[in-house]
Write a protein that holds these residues in place. Structure first.
Motif, PDB file in Angstrom:
ATOM      1  N   ILE A 101      53.672  32.325  51.752  1.00 51.14           N
ATOM      2  CA  ILE A 101      53.307  32.089  53.147  1.00 51.14           C
ATOM      3  C   ILE A 101      52.047  32.885  53.452  1.00 51.14           C
ATOM      4  CG2 ILE A 101      55.530  31.435  54.145  1.00 51.14           C
ATOM      5  CD1 ILE A 101      55.900  34.372  54.957  1.00 51.14           C
ATOM      6  N   THR A 102      51.329  32.445  54.463  1.00 49.86           N
ATOM      7  CA  THR A 102      50.028  33.036  54.762  1.00 49.86           C
ATOM      8  C   THR A 102      50.172  34.118  55.825  1.00 49.86           C
ATOM      9  OG1 THR A 102      48.987  30.943  54.220  1.00 49.86           O
ATOM     10  CG2 THR A 102      47.684  32.502  55.521  1.00 49.86           C
ATOM     11  N   MET A 103      49.869  35.354  55.435  1.00 50.27           N
ATOM     12  CA  MET A 103      49.976  36.475  56.359  1.00 50.27           C
ATOM     13  C   MET A 103      48.645  37.154  56.585  1.00 50.27           C
ATOM     14  SD  MET A 103      53.462  38.281  55.053  1.00 50.27           S
ATOM     15  CE  MET A 103      53.561  39.342  56.503  1.00 50.27           C
ATOM     16  N   HIS A 104      47.707  37.014  55.626  1.00 47.27           N
ATOM     17  CA  HIS A 104      46.507  37.845  55.656  1.00 47.27           C
ATOM     18  C   HIS A 104      45.280  37.136  56.217  1.00 47.27           C
ATOM     19  CE1 HIS A 104      48.876  40.813  53.752  1.00 47.27           C
ATOM     20  NE2 HIS A 104      49.144  40.004  52.747  1.00 47.27           N
ATOM     21  N   HIS A 105      45.413  35.867  56.521  1.00 45.57           N
ATOM     22  CA  HIS A 105      44.372  35.220  57.317  1.00 45.57           C
ATOM     23  C   HIS A 105      45.071  34.282  58.297  1.00 45.57           C
ATOM     24  CE1 HIS A 105      44.531  31.335  55.186  1.00 45.57           C
ATOM     25  NE2 HIS A 105      44.674  32.025  54.079  1.00 45.57           N
ATOM     26  N   PRO A 106      44.404  33.963  59.397  1.00 49.33           N
ATOM     27  CA  PRO A 106      45.066  33.103  60.383  1.00 49.33           C
ATOM     28  C   PRO A 106      45.061  31.645  59.936  1.00 49.33           C
ATOM     29  CG  PRO A 106      42.885  33.710  61.148  1.00 49.33           C
ATOM     30  CD  PRO A 106      43.075  34.408  59.834  1.00 49.33           C
ATOM     31  N   LEU A 107      45.980  30.892  60.489  1.00 47.73           N
ATOM     32  CA  LEU A 107      46.057  29.472  60.168  1.00 47.73           C
ATOM     33  C   LEU A 107      45.262  28.656  61.183  1.00 47.73           C
ATOM     34  CD1 LEU A 107      49.861  29.230  59.324  1.00 47.73           C
ATOM     35  CD2 LEU A 107      47.946  29.202  57.710  1.00 47.73           C
ATOM     36  N   ARG A 108      44.587  27.635  60.681  1.00 42.29           N
ATOM     37  CA  ARG A 108      43.914  26.661  61.530  1.00 42.29           C
ATOM     38  C   ARG A 108      44.704  25.362  61.457  1.00 42.29           C
ATOM     39  NH1 ARG A 108      39.653  28.267  64.895  1.00 42.29           N
ATOM     40  NH2 ARG A 108      38.368  29.777  63.788  1.00 42.29           N
ATOM     41  N   ILE A 109      44.901  24.755  62.603  1.00 44.53           N
ATOM     42  CA  ILE A 109      45.681  23.526  62.669  1.00 44.53           C
ATOM     43  C   ILE A 109      44.805  22.420  63.223  1.00 44.53           C
ATOM     44  CG2 ILE A 109      47.690  22.452  63.743  1.00 44.53           C
ATOM     45  CD1 ILE A 109      48.892  25.269  63.983  1.00 44.53           C
ATOM     46  N   ASN A 110      44.687  21.335  62.487  1.00 43.09           N
ATOM     47  CA  ASN A 110      43.864  20.211  62.943  1.00 43.09           C
ATOM     48  C   ASN A 110      44.704  18.964  63.148  1.00 43.09           C
ATOM     49  OD1 ASN A 110      41.156  21.466  62.663  1.00 43.09           O
ATOM     50  ND2 ASN A 110      41.830  21.634  60.534  1.00 43.09           N
ATOM     51  N   LYS A 111      44.634  18.408  64.334  1.00 46.66           N
ATOM     52  CA  LYS A 111      45.296  17.125  64.603  1.00 46.66           C
ATOM     53  C   LYS A 111      44.493  16.048  63.885  1.00 46.66           C
ATOM     54  CE  LYS A 111      48.291  15.226  67.806  1.00 46.66           C
ATOM     55  NZ  LYS A 111      48.650  13.983  67.145  1.00 46.66           N
ATOM     56  N   VAL A 112      45.187  15.199  63.149  1.00 48.62           N
ATOM     57  CA  VAL A 112      44.515  14.127  62.419  1.00 48.62           C
ATOM     58  C   VAL A 112      44.678  12.831  63.201  1.00 48.62           C
ATOM     59  CG1 VAL A 112      44.382  12.855  60.249  1.00 48.62           C
ATOM     60  CG2 VAL A 112      45.082  15.266  60.241  1.00 48.62           C
ATOM     61  N   ASP A 113      43.564  12.308  63.708  1.00 46.07           N
ATOM     62  CA  ASP A 113      43.641  11.054  64.453  1.00 46.07           C
ATOM     63  C   ASP A 113      43.719   9.893  63.470  1.00 46.07           C
ATOM     64  OD1 ASP A 113      43.429  12.400  66.863  1.00 46.07           O
ATOM     65  OD2 ASP A 113      41.241  12.437  66.744  1.00 46.07           O
ATOM     66  N   ASN A 114      44.451   8.874  63.847  1.00 51.25           N
ATOM     67  CA  ASN A 114      44.517   7.647  63.045  1.00 51.25           C
ATOM     68  C   ASN A 114      44.982   7.873  61.612  1.00 51.25           C
ATOM     69  OD1 ASN A 114      43.371   6.273  65.273  1.00 51.25           O
ATOM     70  ND2 ASN A 114      41.340   6.990  64.612  1.00 51.25           N
ATOM     71  N   TYR A 115      45.933   8.785  61.437  1.00 53.60           N
ATOM     72  CA  TYR A 115      46.463   8.980  60.074  1.00 53.60           C
ATOM     73  C   TYR A 115      47.159   7.707  59.621  1.00 53.60           C
ATOM     74  CZ  TYR A 115      49.236  10.763  56.209  1.00 53.60           C
ATOM     75  OH  TYR A 115      49.817  10.939  54.979  1.00 53.60           O
ATOM     76  N   ALA A 116      48.066   7.238  60.436  1.00 53.81           N
ATOM     77  CA  ALA A 116      48.730   5.952  60.166  1.00 53.81           C
ATOM     78  C   ALA A 116      49.390   5.527  61.467  1.00 53.81           C
ATOM     79  CB  ALA A 116      49.756   6.085  59.053  1.00 53.81           C
TER      80      ALA A 116
END
Lengths: 254, 254
Positions: free
Chosen positions: B45-60
């Protein structure tokens, strides 16, 4: 006894140096550890970039040492398979700067390094100090590390491969004793903290506050709370054999 | 049924798209997956850098999707705790491009994502195609994915949390049936390949040739070899309870 010492806090951490120097009393010590902190790496191994291995000169008197740009599991794997002249008799991972208790061990690089030793059929021990980072007392973990290793070596007869040991973060005088434990339960609240970067875009830090949970007396969590050293024997066969029996009734026609 | 779909090959992999589209037949599908390949990440799991979350438009059509710069376990954790409006009823991880069989599952990002679902007390299924990368046949895994999910949902009653499912890399017509299995054994030879960079300095690739090992009939490895779909129920309690009993005789005085 040939001992491979590793960790997940990186080769420059205090804990691994204390451990390596102490274990010299009972064996020939080789240190093979990540070149930087690699905690919470779980059982990750490096497949998508190559590993670099650097011999560390003058790490400590009488200790051969290497650092690797990989995970704790990488270090154990390549240490056993490529670096060490003889297969080690024992892998010891630690001393981790913080607890590896209960459900959290599944995320632990320290414990995964020990499991990697177990996969190679080598008795392996993970050692952690269960205290707050920044105010850790390594005294007991250091002082008792040889005793714990000798105890496990004496009785185990290579029957169980992996042991997870946690020490209270207190001086040896205050240790109440040793308990054989099972993994307890650790739960967290509000695990992700959302922040905004200077451009106004969100990013998320894993944080989370440890919840107070009533753990069983037999748990490692309770042992530590009561100033005992906890030893939990681990296995790494994830098959749920009990449940396989229940699945005999499932209709599996396709 | 709310289904969280993830994988370790990254959101743009073929397997997750096939799986997500197929599972729409039986539930409301949300895709939350790594932004790139993150295989062999184990339970990192990622503890040492922050997570970026991207909404994916038109995935399906009809599928909400996000990608994250983290591991499969991160995706499930943050998906359940922060992104999804309602807690999912099921986590499905896959379709992985390659096998997740036997001892190898401990390194698997695909399986770890399912275990993370289990840690959150949600029934979870890892799905993989057990064939060679580059020449994989996803037909059976796709065609039977809803059937397997329905089968597990019908009989399991939330008793066991994690299931590891492997499909032979063949067309549905050639599938012999479904077997309940245990994790088999996978071993490799010559795991690290040493190469020299243009400066003459060594670097090491994890490679390794899979050894032919006689596995038990009950193993997932054997089921796949015989063109059966394998379902292995997994647990994630690493305590070796059997061995705790043996440790009662150990003298633990300090």
């Amino acid at each position: 006894m040939n001992i491979l010492v590793t960790n997940d806090d990186g080769i420059n951490a205090i804990g691994i140096r204390k451990l390596a120097n102490e274990l010299k009393r009972i064996g020939s010590v080789t240190v093979i550890a990540p070149d930087r902190e690699r905690s919470a790496t779980g059982h990750a191994i490096t497949m998508h970039h190559p590993l670099r291995i650097n011999k560390v000169d003058n790490y400590a008197n009488g200790i051969e040492a290497w650092n690797i740009n990989g995970t704790p599991s990488d270090c154990v794997k390549i240490g056993i398979e490529s670096l060490m002249k003889a297969k080690p008799d024992l892998v010891v991972s630690g001393i981790n700067n913080g607890p590896n208790l209960g459900t959290d061990v599944i995320y632990s690089g320290t414990v995964s390094a020990a499991i990697e030793g177990g996969i190679h059929n080598i008795p392996s021990i993970a050692i952690s100090v269960a205290g707050k980072k920044g105010e850790l007392n390594y005294e007991s973990a250091t002082y008792y590390s040889c005793k714990i290793v000798n105890l496990i070596t004496k009785y185990n007869n290579e029957q169980n491969k992996v042991f997870n040991v946690n020490f209270p973060s207190i001086s040896p005088d205050n240790i109440k004793g040793i308990r054989v434990t099972e993994l307890g339960i650790r739960r967290y609240s509000n695990q992700y903290e959302e922040r905004k970067d200077p451009m106004g875009k969100s990013y998320y830090w894993l944080s989370g506050k440890l919840l107070e949970i009533q753990n069983k007396n037999e748990s490692d969590v309770t042992a530590i709370e009561n100033n005992y050293i906890s030893i939990t024997p681990l296995h790494f066969d994830l098959t749920n054999y009990q449940f396989i029996k229940k699945m005999q009734n499932w209709e599996l026609d396709i």
